[in-house]
Design an enzyme around this catalytic site. Structure first.
Site, PDB file in Angstrom:
ATOM      1  N   ALA A 132     -98.996  65.023  27.995  1.00 41.05           N
ATOM      2  CA  ALA A 132     -98.326  65.240  29.296  1.00 41.05           C
ATOM      3  C   ALA A 132     -97.306  66.363  29.236  1.00 41.05           C
ATOM      4  O   ALA A 132     -96.554  66.547  30.185  1.00 41.05           O
ATOM      5  CB  ALA A 132     -97.660  63.939  29.749  1.00 41.05           C
ATOM      6  N   ASN A 133     -97.290  67.122  28.124  1.00 38.96           N
ATOM      7  CA  ASN A 133     -96.319  68.210  28.049  1.00 38.96           C
ATOM      8  C   ASN A 133     -96.796  69.473  28.760  1.00 38.96           C
ATOM      9  O   ASN A 133     -96.008  70.377  29.008  1.00 38.96           O
ATOM     10  CB  ASN A 133     -95.980  68.536  26.582  1.00 38.96           C
ATOM     11  CG  ASN A 133     -97.200  68.905  25.771  1.00 38.96           C
ATOM     12  OD1 ASN A 133     -97.921  68.034  25.307  1.00 38.96           O
ATOM     13  ND2 ASN A 133     -97.465  70.182  25.612  1.00 38.96           N
ATOM     14  N   THR A 134     -98.103  69.533  29.067  1.00 40.48           N
ATOM     15  CA  THR A 134     -98.621  70.746  29.712  1.00 40.48           C
ATOM     16  C   THR A 134     -99.877  70.405  30.516  1.00 40.48           C
ATOM     17  O   THR A 134    -100.377  69.278  30.475  1.00 40.48           O
ATOM     18  CB  THR A 134     -98.941  71.835  28.642  1.00 40.48           C
ATOM     19  OG1 THR A 134     -99.257  73.074  29.302  1.00 40.48           O
ATOM     20  CG2 THR A 134    -100.121  71.438  27.768  1.00 40.48           C
ATOM     21  N   GLY A 135    -100.369  71.380  31.273  1.00 37.82           N
ATOM     22  CA  GLY A 135    -101.671  71.278  31.921  1.00 37.82           C
ATOM     23  C   GLY A 135    -101.805  70.121  32.909  1.00 37.82           C
ATOM     24  O   GLY A 135    -100.857  69.742  33.605  1.00 37.82           O
ATOM     25  N   ILE A 136    -103.002  69.569  32.936  1.00 34.39           N
ATOM     26  CA  ILE A 136    -103.342  68.498  33.886  1.00 34.39           C
ATOM     27  C   ILE A 136    -102.475  67.265  33.623  1.00 34.39           C
ATOM     28  O   ILE A 136    -102.033  66.591  34.563  1.00 34.39           O
ATOM     29  CB  ILE A 136    -104.849  68.153  33.736  1.00 34.39           C
ATOM     30  CG1 ILE A 136    -105.713  69.370  34.078  1.00 34.39           C
ATOM     31  CG2 ILE A 136    -105.223  66.963  34.620  1.00 34.39           C
ATOM     32  CD1 ILE A 136    -107.170  69.251  33.617  1.00 34.39           C
ATOM     33  N   TYR A 182    -117.423  69.069  21.487  1.00 35.33           N
ATOM     34  CA  TYR A 182    -116.605  68.745  22.665  1.00 35.33           C
ATOM     35  C   TYR A 182    -117.410  67.879  23.634  1.00 35.33           C
ATOM     36  O   TYR A 182    -116.918  66.857  24.125  1.00 35.33           O
ATOM     37  CB  TYR A 182    -116.155  70.038  23.350  1.00 35.33           C
ATOM     38  CG  TYR A 182    -115.307  69.810  24.593  1.00 35.33           C
ATOM     39  CD1 TYR A 182    -114.011  69.295  24.485  1.00 35.33           C
ATOM     40  CD2 TYR A 182    -115.792  70.119  25.862  1.00 35.33           C
ATOM     41  CE1 TYR A 182    -113.230  69.092  25.619  1.00 35.33           C
ATOM     42  CE2 TYR A 182    -115.022  69.920  26.996  1.00 35.33           C
ATOM     43  CZ  TYR A 182    -113.741  69.406  26.870  1.00 35.33           C
ATOM     44  OH  TYR A 182    -112.977  69.195  27.999  1.00 35.33           O
TER      45      TYR A 182
HETATM   46  N1  LIG Z   1    -109.087  72.465  31.961  1.00 38.56           N
HETATM   47  C1  LIG Z   1    -110.330  72.161  32.295  1.00 38.56           C
HETATM   48  O1  LIG Z   1    -111.033  72.957  32.935  1.00 38.56           O
HETATM   49  C2  LIG Z   1    -110.907  70.830  31.909  1.00 38.56           C
HETATM   50  C3  LIG Z   1    -112.220  70.560  32.311  1.00 38.56           C
HETATM   51  C4  LIG Z   1    -112.779  69.318  31.977  1.00 38.56           C
HETATM   52  C5  LIG Z   1    -112.020  68.402  31.273  1.00 38.56           C
HETATM   53  N2  LIG Z   1    -110.744  68.711  30.887  1.00 38.56           N
HETATM   54  C6  LIG Z   1    -109.991  67.695  30.144  1.00 38.56           C
HETATM   55  O2  LIG Z   1    -108.717  67.539  30.746  1.00 38.56           O
HETATM   56  C7  LIG Z   1    -107.795  67.054  29.755  1.00 38.56           C
HETATM   57  C8  LIG Z   1    -106.507  67.840  29.852  1.00 38.56           C
HETATM   58  O3  LIG Z   1    -106.793  69.187  29.510  1.00 38.56           O
HETATM   59  P1  LIG Z   1    -105.974  70.439  30.032  1.00 38.56           P
HETATM   60  O4  LIG Z   1    -106.963  71.341  30.691  1.00 38.56           O
HETATM   61  O5  LIG Z   1    -104.757  70.042  30.741  1.00 38.56           O
HETATM   62  O6  LIG Z   1    -105.640  71.120  28.606  1.00 38.56           O
HETATM   63  P2  LIG Z   1    -104.290  71.587  27.928  1.00 38.56           P
HETATM   64  O7  LIG Z   1    -103.445  72.328  28.915  1.00 38.56           O
HETATM   65  O8  LIG Z   1    -104.709  72.298  26.678  1.00 38.56           O
HETATM   66  O9  LIG Z   1    -103.555  70.214  27.574  1.00 38.56           O
HETATM   67  C9  LIG Z   1    -104.076  69.370  26.577  1.00 38.56           C
HETATM   68  C10 LIG Z   1    -102.979  68.431  26.130  1.00 38.56           C
HETATM   69  O10 LIG Z   1    -103.483  67.643  25.038  1.00 38.56           O
HETATM   70  C11 LIG Z   1    -102.522  67.708  23.985  1.00 38.56           C
HETATM   71  N3  LIG Z   1    -103.086  67.477  22.667  1.00 38.56           N
HETATM   72  C12 LIG Z   1    -103.973  68.223  21.976  1.00 38.56           C
HETATM   73  N4  LIG Z   1    -104.168  67.705  20.748  1.00 38.56           N
HETATM   74  C13 LIG Z   1    -103.377  66.607  20.668  1.00 38.56           C
HETATM   75  C14 LIG Z   1    -103.112  65.668  19.656  1.00 38.56           C
HETATM   76  N5  LIG Z   1    -103.661  65.759  18.427  1.00 38.56           N
HETATM   77  N6  LIG Z   1    -102.243  64.662  19.894  1.00 38.56           N
HETATM   78  C15 LIG Z   1    -101.631  64.562  21.097  1.00 38.56           C
HETATM   79  N7  LIG Z   1    -101.830  65.443  22.105  1.00 38.56           N
HETATM   80  C16 LIG Z   1    -102.695  66.451  21.872  1.00 38.56           C
HETATM   81  C17 LIG Z   1    -101.959  69.110  24.098  1.00 38.56           C
HETATM   82  O11 LIG Z   1    -100.763  69.235  23.335  1.00 38.56           O
HETATM   83  P3  LIG Z   1    -100.240  70.718  22.895  1.00 38.56           P
HETATM   84  O12 LIG Z   1     -99.598  71.330  24.106  1.00 38.56           O
HETATM   85  O13 LIG Z   1     -99.268  70.412  21.797  1.00 38.56           O
HETATM   86  O14 LIG Z   1    -101.440  71.491  22.432  1.00 38.56           O
HETATM   87  C18 LIG Z   1    -101.744  69.159  25.604  1.00 38.56           C
HETATM   88  O15 LIG Z   1    -100.580  68.442  25.936  1.00 38.56           O
HETATM   89  C19 LIG Z   1    -108.509  67.158  28.416  1.00 38.56           C
HETATM   90  O16 LIG Z   1    -108.970  65.880  28.028  1.00 38.56           O
HETATM   91  C20 LIG Z   1    -109.686  68.063  28.704  1.00 38.56           C
HETATM   92  O17 LIG Z   1    -110.783  67.826  27.851  1.00 38.56           O
HETATM   93  C21 LIG Z   1    -110.177  69.898  31.195  1.00 38.56           C
END
Ligand SMILES: NC(=O)c1ccc[n+]([C@@H]2O[C@H](COP(=O)([O-])OP(=O)(O)OC[C@H]3O[C@@H](n4cnc5c(N)ncnc54)[C@H](OP(=O)(O)O)[C@@H]3O)[C@@H](O)[C@H]2O)c1
Length: 292
Positions: free
Chosen positions: A27-31, A181
């Site tokens: 929850a620190n970044t992104g979705i 993935y």
């Molecule tokens: N973006 C898309 O288009 C998309 C599409 C389909 C599905 N999704 C899914 O949506 C979800 C959120 O993704 P997002 O797009 O928001 O990506 P993101 O911005 O890269 O955020 C991912 C988050 O997961 C955390 N994370 C990664 N490895 C971790 C670990 N070992 N322990 C705890 N936290 C960890 C990251 O921490 P750090 O900041 O420290 O790296 C970050 O907070 C994911 O499950 C992804 O597969 C995304």
């Protein structure tokens, strides 16, 4: 200045989070951050789980200041280390709070390597870490029912043809890293469906979802100048949080469990996502994590 964070993450924004407690991973970044901010904006009590103390504390402070809700707390969680996952659950349980919504959002793509306990990294973080976290919190979720477990999968799960269980004990070998993935995201769908079968009648309901194609940090490994061009056509993170919020809070899906969602609507998951494969994945995950 644009909208404050989480403010545009509307569909599903029913105010149903008010006074209820949520834990959002990654929850620190992104979705995840957008989801956490929107839940806080609705008056929810929100735990921001992050592997980085610095980023997690910054998110806690940022969400508090942008939403005016002080009931936001950082929790350390590294999903690539099952000891850290268990410590995170213990840390939450020690607070004696109910838990009404667990949002299994954190994820990695195109990552190579193994988790601390020797699992393929994307499987380990995206599925196995969340499997252990959810099971460690399940008693609390059940005691807090009605409660929901929302797992952020992806439409990438449609491209997985099955699970090679042996391959989950070694680093990803594919050139793009997308095969592992897709398998991990299929595991998210299977996990959510099997959890629904196991929690039927308990007041805990489960949801898996595709958030859309979202301009987040997840694309950090795509090289410049391709990345900015790609990001321009994608959803914002607030738009990407809409289906997570819908599943976590909307009264429309309160009676549903184990289904897959896209654009705040039910969608048929991959045909590969059978109850038999879900049961097999659960059994292997239990054995690998030594769950009772
Ligand atoms: N973006 C898309 O288009 C998309 C599409 C389909 C599905 N999704 C899914 O949506 C979800 C959120 O993704 P997002 O797009 O928001 O990506 P993101 O911005 O890269 O955020 C991912 C988050 O997961 C955390 N994370 C990664 N490895 C971790 C670990 N070992 N322990 C705890 N936290 C960890 C990251 O921490 P750090 O900041 O420290 O790296 C970050 O907070 C994911 O499950 C992804 O597969 C995304």
């Amino acid at each position: 200045m644009g909208e404050p964070e989480g403010a545009e993450a509307r569909p599903g924004d029913s105010g149903a989070a008010n006074g209820r407690t949520f834990l959002v991973t990654g929850a620190n970044t992104g979705i995840g951050r957008s989801t956490a901010a929107a839940l806080a904006r609705q008056g929810g009590r929100v735990y921001v789980a992050s592997r980085s103390r610095e980023k997690g504390e910054e998110a806690e402070a940022g969400i508090k200041s942008s939403t005016g809700n002080e009931a936001v707390w950082f929790l350390p969680l590294d999903l690539a280390d099952l000891d850290s996952v268990r410590a995170c659950a213990a840390d939450f349980l020690a607070r004696g709070e109910p838990l009404h919504g667990l949002v299994n959002n954190a994820g990695v793509v195109r990552a190579r390597g193994l988790t601390k306990q020797g699992f393929e990294l994307m499987f380990g973080v995206n599925h196995l870490g969340h499997f252990v976290l959810t099971n460690a919190l399940l008693g609390c979720l059940t005691a807090s029912a009605p409660a929901r477990v929302v797992t952020v999968s992806s439409d990438s799960h449609y491209s997985a043809r099955g699970i090679d269980f042996e391959a989950l004990r070694r680093p990803e070998r594919g050139i793009t890293g997308l095969h592992g993935y897709a398998v991990s995201k299929l595991c998210n769908v299977l996990f959510s469906a099997e959890l629904a079968r196991r929690t039927a009648g308990s007041g805990v309901t489960t949801y898996a979802l595709h958030p859309g194609v979202v301009a987040s940090d997840i694309w950090r490994r795509v090289p410049w100048p391709v990345r900015p061009l790609m990001l321009r056509r994608m959803l914002t993170v607030d738009q990407g949080a809409a289906t997570s919020l819908y599943c976590a809070t909307s009264p429309e899906v309160a009676q549903d469990s184990g289904k897959f969602y896209d654009k705040c609507a039910e969608r048929a998951p991959s045909r590969v996502a059978t109850p038999e494969l879900a049961a097999e994945l659960w059994k292997r995950s239990e054995e690998w994590t030594a769950l009772p």
